[in-house]
Enzyme design. Sequence first.
Site, PDB file in Angstrom:
ATOM      1  N   LYS A  54       0.846  -1.204   0.000  1.00 55.35           N
ATOM      2  CA  LYS A  54       0.000   0.000   0.000  1.00 55.35           C
ATOM      3  C   LYS A  54       0.877   1.247   0.000  1.00 55.35           C
ATOM      4  O   LYS A  54       0.663   2.172  -0.785  1.00 55.35           O
ATOM      5  CB  LYS A  54      -0.926   0.002   1.227  1.00 55.35           C
ATOM      6  CG  LYS A  54      -2.097  -0.967   1.099  1.00 55.35           C
ATOM      7  CD  LYS A  54      -2.826  -1.199   2.419  1.00 55.35           C
ATOM      8  CE  LYS A  54      -3.925  -2.246   2.231  1.00 55.35           C
ATOM      9  NZ  LYS A  54      -4.522  -2.738   3.468  1.00 55.35           N
ATOM     10  N   GLN A  98      -4.704  -1.241   9.616  1.00 61.30           N
ATOM     11  CA  GLN A  98      -4.755  -2.604   9.072  1.00 61.30           C
ATOM     12  C   GLN A  98      -5.441  -3.542  10.071  1.00 61.30           C
ATOM     13  O   GLN A  98      -5.090  -3.586  11.247  1.00 61.30           O
ATOM     14  CB  GLN A  98      -3.331  -3.082   8.762  1.00 61.30           C
ATOM     15  CG  GLN A  98      -3.251  -4.427   8.087  1.00 61.30           C
ATOM     16  CD  GLN A  98      -3.776  -4.439   6.647  1.00 61.30           C
ATOM     17  OE1 GLN A  98      -3.814  -3.423   5.978  1.00 61.30           O
ATOM     18  NE2 GLN A  98      -4.184  -5.592   6.186  1.00 61.30           N
ATOM     19  N   ASP A 121     -11.319   3.235   4.149  1.00 66.71           N
ATOM     20  CA  ASP A 121     -11.808   1.850   4.130  1.00 66.71           C
ATOM     21  C   ASP A 121     -13.328   1.795   4.037  1.00 66.71           C
ATOM     22  O   ASP A 121     -13.896   0.726   3.788  1.00 66.71           O
ATOM     23  CB  ASP A 121     -11.430   1.136   5.433  1.00 66.71           C
ATOM     24  CG  ASP A 121     -10.090   0.429   5.359  1.00 66.71           C
ATOM     25  OD1 ASP A 121      -9.811  -0.191   4.321  1.00 66.71           O
ATOM     26  OD2 ASP A 121      -9.352   0.491   6.360  1.00 66.71           O
TER      27      ASP A 121
HETATM   28  N1  GUN Z   1      -7.253  -6.307   6.352  1.00 68.67           N
HETATM   29  C1  GUN Z   1      -7.552  -7.041   5.239  1.00 68.67           C
HETATM   30  N2  GUN Z   1      -8.151  -6.264   4.314  1.00 68.67           N
HETATM   31  C2  GUN Z   1      -8.228  -5.022   4.844  1.00 68.67           C
HETATM   32  C3  GUN Z   1      -8.731  -3.782   4.354  1.00 68.67           C
HETATM   33  O1  GUN Z   1      -9.258  -3.657   3.252  1.00 68.67           O
HETATM   34  N3  GUN Z   1      -8.611  -2.728   5.219  1.00 68.67           N
HETATM   35  C4  GUN Z   1      -8.066  -2.829   6.452  1.00 68.67           C
HETATM   36  N4  GUN Z   1      -8.016  -1.743   7.208  1.00 68.67           N
HETATM   37  N5  GUN Z   1      -7.593  -3.974   6.925  1.00 68.67           N
HETATM   38  C5  GUN Z   1      -7.666  -5.052   6.114  1.00 68.67           C
END
Ligand code: GUN
Length: 300
Positions: A54, A98, A121
């Site tokens: 990311k 995350q 998100d």
């Molecule tokens: N963990 C797995 N996928 C995601 C996501 O799309 N966002 C976040 N914040 N954590 C994750």
Amino acid sequence: MTATIIDGKAFAEKLRGRVASHVERLKAEHGIVPGLAVVIVGEDPASQVYVSSKAKQTVELGMASFKHELPADTPEADLLALVHKLNNDPQVHGILVQMPVPDHIDPNKVIDAISPDKDVDCFTPANVGKVQIGLPGPVSCTPLGCLLLLREHLGSLEGLNAVVIGRSNLVGKPMAQLLLRENCTVTIAHSRTRDLAEVARRADIVVAAVGRPLMVKGDWIKPGATVIDVGINRVPAPEKGEGKTRLIGDVDFAAAVEVAGAITPVPGGVGPMTIACLLANTVTTASLINGLEPPKDLTV
Ligand code: GUN
């Protein structure tokens, strides 16, 4: 006849190109550098890989990346304090914590602490509600990626029967909501659904998001249906060598590809779209925070 393979990697590349050109425009015309803060607590290897990816792609597209790596024993109060600091930082337009967080931290408290204006998100109740009634704002990254792929492949989804397998807050529920907005007839199936195979066989669109390797069989698919496989399951792959692993989806691809009209592979389907959509959402929130219209070609 075998199905068309929906190339998520290629489509994600195109989406990233559109994101990059909007980043350029925001800089040139408004002096805004969209900024994304990513917070990770603990050392889960899979999460570390996602977070690094990311951060890398954020920088590649000309945005500012702020990475916060906290030890696994970080007190909940410290994490919440960091989120508040990021809420008040004018260089930050998107905040992603995350998931999953370690057991001693309540994920709902974390989500509740994130300013909805920076919630890339789309986890906060305010943004979940906005998606439901069709107001502009960030849209859950994985469902957004799935819908962009479906529209690219099918054009209008109006009137189609869509079956979403899985009811998570992360994917299943927001996916169903987006498909409803597209005028699909939507069924949400889950682990307690009776005759799941029969329910799936009615679908023109199947979205599999259960996290169980190869659960969706070839004979669950209606001939010609479009299959979107959200599953990313890491399984042992002794054929590649001792201790090696590989990624497989929730769909038995080898069987489904013989029946479906189109299908996303794993890897190379939905996965690459998720990060591209996160970056698209960061441009959306950076625009809205600055009182600008969010770009229409980055969302649904
Ligand atoms: N963990 C797995 N996928 C995601 C996501 O799309 N966002 C976040 N914040 N954590 C994750």
